[in-house]
Design a protein around this motif. Structure first.
Motif, PDB file in Angstrom:
ATOM      1  N   ASN A 139       0.812  -1.228   0.000  1.00 56.24           N
ATOM      2  CA  ASN A 139       0.000   0.000   0.000  1.00 56.24           C
ATOM      3  C   ASN A 139       0.843   1.276   0.000  1.00 56.24           C
ATOM      4  O   ASN A 139       0.508   2.259   0.650  1.00 56.24           O
ATOM      5  CB  ASN A 139      -0.982   0.018   1.167  1.00 56.24           C
ATOM      6  CG  ASN A 139      -2.063  -1.006   0.994  1.00 56.24           C
ATOM      7  OD1 ASN A 139      -2.582  -1.190  -0.103  1.00 56.24           O
ATOM      8  ND2 ASN A 139      -2.404  -1.689   2.070  1.00 56.24           N
ATOM      9  N   TYR A 140       1.945   1.251  -0.740  1.00 56.04           N
ATOM     10  CA  TYR A 140       2.766   2.451  -0.900  1.00 56.04           C
ATOM     11  C   TYR A 140       2.278   3.229  -2.102  1.00 56.04           C
ATOM     12  O   TYR A 140       1.968   2.657  -3.140  1.00 56.04           O
ATOM     13  CB  TYR A 140       4.237   2.079  -1.152  1.00 56.04           C
ATOM     14  CG  TYR A 140       5.066   2.042   0.090  1.00 56.04           C
ATOM     15  CD1 TYR A 140       5.764   3.168   0.504  1.00 56.04           C
ATOM     16  CD2 TYR A 140       5.186   0.886   0.837  1.00 56.04           C
ATOM     17  CE1 TYR A 140       6.540   3.140   1.645  1.00 56.04           C
ATOM     18  CE2 TYR A 140       5.956   0.851   1.979  1.00 56.04           C
ATOM     19  CZ  TYR A 140       6.632   1.975   2.371  1.00 56.04           C
ATOM     20  OH  TYR A 140       7.406   1.953   3.496  1.00 56.04           O
ATOM     21  N   ASN A 141       2.226   4.546  -1.961  1.00 58.87           N
ATOM     22  CA  ASN A 141       2.055   5.376  -3.146  1.00 58.87           C
ATOM     23  C   ASN A 141       3.420   5.986  -3.450  1.00 58.87           C
ATOM     24  O   ASN A 141       4.376   5.805  -2.693  1.00 58.87           O
ATOM     25  CB  ASN A 141       0.954   6.427  -2.972  1.00 58.87           C
ATOM     26  CG  ASN A 141       1.268   7.443  -1.898  1.00 58.87           C
ATOM     27  OD1 ASN A 141       2.406   7.877  -1.741  1.00 58.87           O
ATOM     28  ND2 ASN A 141       0.257   7.840  -1.143  1.00 58.87           N
ATOM     29  N   GLN A 142       3.526   6.687  -4.565  1.00 61.63           N
ATOM     30  CA  GLN A 142       4.834   7.195  -4.968  1.00 61.63           C
ATOM     31  C   GLN A 142       5.397   8.215  -3.981  1.00 61.63           C
ATOM     32  O   GLN A 142       6.598   8.237  -3.742  1.00 61.63           O
ATOM     33  CB  GLN A 142       4.760   7.784  -6.373  1.00 61.63           C
ATOM     34  CG  GLN A 142       4.567   6.725  -7.427  1.00 61.63           C
ATOM     35  CD  GLN A 142       4.590   7.276  -8.825  1.00 61.63           C
ATOM     36  OE1 GLN A 142       4.797   8.468  -9.046  1.00 61.63           O
ATOM     37  NE2 GLN A 142       4.380   6.418  -9.801  1.00 61.63           N
ATOM     38  N   THR A 143       4.544   9.011  -3.391  1.00 63.11           N
ATOM     39  CA  THR A 143       5.009  10.017  -2.434  1.00 63.11           C
ATOM     40  C   THR A 143       5.568   9.356  -1.179  1.00 63.11           C
ATOM     41  O   THR A 143       6.647   9.717  -0.702  1.00 63.11           O
ATOM     42  CB  THR A 143       3.865  10.985  -2.072  1.00 63.11           C
ATOM     43  OG1 THR A 143       3.382  11.591  -3.272  1.00 63.11           O
ATOM     44  CG2 THR A 143       4.326  12.053  -1.104  1.00 63.11           C
ATOM     45  N   GLU A 144       4.850   8.375  -0.655  1.00 66.32           N
ATOM     46  CA  GLU A 144       5.317   7.662   0.542  1.00 66.32           C
ATOM     47  C   GLU A 144       6.610   6.904   0.256  1.00 66.32           C
ATOM     48  O   GLU A 144       7.524   6.886   1.077  1.00 66.32           O
ATOM     49  CB  GLU A 144       4.243   6.689   1.025  1.00 66.32           C
ATOM     50  CG  GLU A 144       3.005   7.360   1.557  1.00 66.32           C
ATOM     51  CD  GLU A 144       1.834   6.403   1.733  1.00 66.32           C
ATOM     52  OE1 GLU A 144       0.983   6.714   2.578  1.00 66.32           O
ATOM     53  OE2 GLU A 144       1.772   5.366   1.040  1.00 66.32           O
ATOM     54  N   LEU A 145       6.672   6.284  -0.910  1.00 64.89           N
ATOM     55  CA  LEU A 145       7.886   5.560  -1.274  1.00 64.89           C
ATOM     56  C   LEU A 145       9.063   6.517  -1.380  1.00 64.89           C
ATOM     57  O   LEU A 145      10.150   6.235  -0.861  1.00 64.89           O
ATOM     58  CB  LEU A 145       7.686   4.811  -2.590  1.00 64.89           C
ATOM     59  CG  LEU A 145       8.888   4.008  -3.073  1.00 64.89           C
ATOM     60  CD1 LEU A 145       9.261   2.929  -2.054  1.00 64.89           C
ATOM     61  CD2 LEU A 145       8.611   3.392  -4.426  1.00 64.89           C
ATOM     62  N   ALA A 146       8.856   7.656  -2.010  1.00 65.37           N
ATOM     63  CA  ALA A 146       9.923   8.653  -2.138  1.00 65.37           C
ATOM     64  C   ALA A 146      10.428   9.088  -0.764  1.00 65.37           C
ATOM     65  O   ALA A 146      11.641   9.180  -0.543  1.00 65.37           O
ATOM     66  CB  ALA A 146       9.421   9.858  -2.931  1.00 65.37           C
TER      67      ALA A 146
END
Length: 81
Positions: free
Chosen positions: A27-34
């Motif tokens: 459940n990662y989005n790109q912002t959280e992953l970044a």
């Protein structure tokens, strides 16, 4: 005025199917992953699409984050056996 078309999922256009599945499962989005990787969302978006090479630092962070090896995450890329 044209509308910006956003992908249905944060990794819909990911060039790496196994990585895409792992991140969506977590459940990662790109912002959280970044944020987790210490980079920008723009960078995550670019390498997920295959437009930018991933640095060794990011590869190691992805391995730590997902618990998967480089070959598991990227070994099944198109054109590579």
């Amino acid at each position: 005025m044209s509308k910006i078309m956003r992908p249905k999922t944060p990794f819909e256009f990911c060039a790496y199917p196994v990585l895409k599945e792992a991140l969506e499962t977590m459940n990662y989005n790109q912002t959280e992953l970044a944020q987790s990787l210490g980079t920008s969302q723009f960078t995550v978006s670019a390498w997920a699409r295959g437009d930018r090479d991933v640095t060794v630092r990011l590869l190691l962070a992805l391995e730590d984050l997902t618990g998967m090896t480089f070959r598991e995450l990227f070994g099944e890329c198109e054109g590579r056996k």
